[in-house]
Design a protein around this motif. Structure first.
Motif, PDB file in Angstrom:
ATOM      1  N   PHE A  20       0.825  -1.209   0.000  1.00  0.00           N
ATOM      2  CA  PHE A  20       0.000   0.000   0.000  1.00  0.00           C
ATOM      3  C   PHE A  20       0.868   1.273   0.000  1.00  0.00           C
ATOM      4  O   PHE A  20       0.612   2.237   0.706  1.00  0.00           O
ATOM      5  CB  PHE A  20      -0.964   0.023   1.204  1.00  0.00           C
TER       6      PHE A  20
ATOM      7  N   ASP B 151       2.431   2.120  -3.231  1.00  0.00           N
ATOM      8  CA  ASP B 151       2.595   2.426  -4.653  1.00  0.00           C
ATOM      9  C   ASP B 151       3.816   1.815  -5.312  1.00  0.00           C
ATOM     10  O   ASP B 151       3.919   1.804  -6.520  1.00  0.00           O
ATOM     11  CB  ASP B 151       2.685   3.952  -4.887  1.00  0.00           C
TER      12      ASP B 151
ATOM     13  N   ASN C 261      -0.883   0.787 -11.517  1.00  0.00           N
ATOM     14  CA  ASN C 261      -1.723   1.636 -10.661  1.00  0.00           C
ATOM     15  C   ASN C 261      -2.269   2.788 -11.494  1.00  0.00           C
ATOM     16  O   ASN C 261      -1.654   3.222 -12.448  1.00  0.00           O
ATOM     17  CB  ASN C 261      -0.882   2.192  -9.505  1.00  0.00           C
TER      18      ASN C 261
ATOM     19  N   THR D 114      -1.449   5.680  -3.492  1.00  0.00           N
ATOM     20  CA  THR D 114      -2.134   4.918  -2.453  1.00  0.00           C
ATOM     21  C   THR D 114      -1.960   5.614  -1.108  1.00  0.00           C
ATOM     22  O   THR D 114      -0.846   5.974  -0.727  1.00  0.00           O
ATOM     23  CB  THR D 114      -1.573   3.494  -2.356  1.00  0.00           C
TER      24      THR D 114
ATOM     25  N   ARG E 115     -10.569  -3.893  -4.598  1.00  0.00           N
ATOM     26  CA  ARG E 115      -9.921  -2.573  -4.442  1.00  0.00           C
ATOM     27  C   ARG E 115     -10.948  -1.532  -4.002  1.00  0.00           C
ATOM     28  O   ARG E 115     -10.658  -0.660  -3.172  1.00  0.00           O
ATOM     29  CB  ARG E 115      -9.226  -2.183  -5.740  1.00  0.00           C
TER      30      ARG E 115
ATOM     31  N   GLU F  87     -11.118   0.540  -0.275  1.00  0.00           N
ATOM     32  CA  GLU F  87     -11.403   1.969  -0.100  1.00  0.00           C
ATOM     33  C   GLU F  87     -12.588   2.186   0.829  1.00  0.00           C
ATOM     34  O   GLU F  87     -12.524   2.960   1.787  1.00  0.00           O
ATOM     35  CB  GLU F  87     -11.743   2.617  -1.454  1.00  0.00           C
TER      36      GLU F  87
ATOM     37  N   PRO G 285      -5.601   1.591  -3.955  1.00  0.00           N
ATOM     38  CA  PRO G 285      -4.641   0.500  -3.775  1.00  0.00           C
ATOM     39  C   PRO G 285      -4.262  -0.085  -5.133  1.00  0.00           C
ATOM     40  O   PRO G 285      -5.085  -0.150  -6.036  1.00  0.00           O
ATOM     41  CB  PRO G 285      -5.421  -0.532  -2.953  1.00  0.00           C
TER      42      PRO G 285
END
Ligand code: ADP
Ligand code: MG
Length: 528
Positions: free
Chosen positions: A329, A331, A337, A343, A377, A381, A389
């Motif tokens: 978490f 990046d 991403n 993140t 994901r 959140e 993420p």
């Protein structure tokens, strides 16, 4: 790469091999036997005084009430005798001030008043009929015991049961605190308040939710054979099964019907192997234990049930976040991403709080087969405040969650498999092609994708069960334990009263066809 290697190492620590499963089954059988012999063992093996399970032909009108943690449910159930039923129910939130009332009487008076409301609303004719008769009919021995609803009382707090409708409160849990009630018979407390209101209701049975699950499943399951086990995999885990009286060695204080040669036993298997002879213990299990409310107890439950799986996962994730050699978490793993987004874990994320990760997200992780893990994901959140993420991080989360869920399912198979072996039914030549039926309830087994298939996979490697045996074990979801199940136990209890006292109130009822209440003499109480 570092993350992947680390994940592999974590996953591997949650492996529970076929050999481990078999060792645990042997130990489970040993601890069951120990609990049947004496008090004070890790598995309590509590006799329930219920001496048979239904087969679906039972009939009659019964009541059931359920005092859980939050709500009080009142219902009436008409058993139709063909494995089906109809029911009517009311549900009311328990007022907070009554959870911590000065006297038990205040809480139980409230429960009785809700029962009265229910009767007025849904059974007004019988209710008024009864009141009228009480006013007009008398006999030398007082009022006759007539027009009485038999009621099963599901009470989800620890009690020491000493008879089918007798049990003293050991302690309150779940935010209740009424010291005055400790050590008192909760059925008598409720009956006293019911009697003050002159309600035509008898608290006939005290019901544990596992026993209710067993009875409800046994009534509804296809075929003539009753179920052998009712099991809960929800917030906690526990099971109740049908045992031969000859194997129950410890003394019983209350009365019971000996004719079936059987009794339902509430195992309290959440406490299986508190001594950790065979249960696995990773560093995260140890960490959970250290900060738990009841260290040293419910050791099996802490590796199996909904309340704990999310916390084990959280602790493993926190370790990864604190590990300077891996990046989660942050990046740094991301090949794909969303460009431009970073993140971020919110400061007050549930990841940083004890019990902050609800097991439900493990089901989301398991369910998500999307190439991008879009669902998981999003859930990270929404429920954990982990924003944007990366795919790789979500995949890491998913793999660890799966390992923890898989271990829980394999441990669940230990209890189910051991109890199937204990009944001896797989080897009974008379049952050669019959299924061995098991009823289950609880969010984990209901909602976690693949939980039952993983249980079956582990059952099939157990010595004495094998693939053929596993195929014969039929695990079915049952959610009516505190309604139909409790009603069925009230029915068993009514049968016991009848044989004990010789008083035949059931057929007495049948001569008065105006009033409902327990159905006439065609009630079939139990199969053997
Ligand atoms: P109870 O045990 O109180 O009767 P449940 O059977 O609903 O209630 O179990 C609640 C537990 O199940 C909670 O610990 C919760 O975290 C967990 N849970 C709820 N939904 C899910 C889900 N979809 N998948 C896995 N676990 C879940
Ligand atoms: Mg439940």
């Amino acid at each position: 790469m570092a993350l992947e290697a680390e994940i592999q190492s974590i996953v591997q620590q949650f492996e529970y091999s076929d050999g481990d499963v078999n060792n645990a089954v042997k130990e489970f059988l040993r601890q069951m036997d120990e609990g049947l012999g004496k008090d004070g063992t890790s598995m309590s093996q509590i006799p329930t005084y219920v001496t048979g399970v239904p087969n679906g032909t039972e009939k009659g009108l019964y009541m059931a009430v359920d005092l859980g943690g939050t709500n009080f449910r009142v219902c009436s159930i008409q058993l139709l005798g063909n494995s089906t039923f109809t029911h009517t129910y009311n549900k009311v939130a328990i007022p907070k001030h009554l959870m911590v009332a000065k006297t038990a009487q205040e809480l139980f008076a409230f429960l009785a008043s809700e029962i009265k409301k229910f009767l007025e609303e849904h059974h007004s004719e019988d209710f008024e009929h009864h009141i009228r008769r009480r006013k007009t009919v008398s006999s030398p021995s007082g009022f006759r015991d007539e027009h009485i609803f038999r009621m099963g009382f599901t009470f989800s707090f620890p009690v020491k049961q000493v008879g089918i409708n007798k049990g003293t409160l050991i302690r309150w849990t779940k935010g209740f605190d009424i010291p005055d009630a400790i050590g008192k018979d909760v059925c008598a407390l409720l009956q006293a308040e019911i009697d003050k209101l002159h309600l035509p209701v008898k608290v006939a049975a005290l019901v544990n939710d596992t026993v209710g699950t067993l009875m409800a499943r046994s009534y509804a399951a296809p075929g003539k054979q009753g179920s052998v086990l009712g099991a809960i995999f929800g917030t906690g885990t526990n099971g109740a099964y049908v045992e031969k009286l000859s194997k129950l060695k410890k003394p019983l204080s209350g009365e019971y019907d000996q004719s079936t040669g059987e009794m339902v036993i509430n195992t309290e298997w959440g406490s299986f192997d508190n001594q950790l002879n065979v249960l696995p213990s990773t560093k995260w299990d140890v960490a959970l234990e250290k900060d738990s409310l009841n260290p040293g107890f419910q050791m099996y439950e802490k590796r199996v049930s909904g309340m704990f799986l999310g916390e084990i996962l959280r602790l493993a994730i926190i370790d990864l976040l604190n590990n300077p050699n891996v990046s989660l978490f942050k990046d740094e793993n991301s090949s794909s991403n969303d460009r431009g987004s970073v993140t971020i874990i919110a400061k007050d994320s549930g990841l940083y709080k004890q019990w902050g990760l609800d097991t439900a997200i493990m089901s989301t992780a398991e369910l998500d087969q999307d190439a991008e893990l879009a669902g998981l994901r999003q859930a990270l959140e929404n429920t954990l405040d982990v924003y944007a993420p990366a795919y790789e991080d979500a995949m890491a989360f998913k793999k660890i969650a799966h390992a923890i869920g898989r271990r829980a399912a394999r441990l669940s198979a230990v209890a189910i498999g051991a109890i199937v072996l204990q009944t001896g039914k797989l080897d009974d030549p008379e049952l050669k092609d019959e299924p061995i039926d098991v009823g289950v309830d609880g969010s984990l087994v209901e909602h976690y994708p693949g939980f039952r298939p993983m249980i079956y996979e582990a059952l099939s490697v157990i010595d004495g069960i094998g693939e053929e045996g596993a195929k014969r074990i039929r695990i079915g979801l049952t959610q009516d334990g505190s309604g139909v199940g409790a009603a069925l136990i009230a029915l068993v209890a009514a049968g016991m009263e009848k044989s004990a006292s010789g008083a035949d109130y059931l057929s007495e009822r049948s001569s008065d066809n105006k009033a409902p209440g327990p159905a006439a003499g065609d009630d079939k109480t139990t199969t053997g």
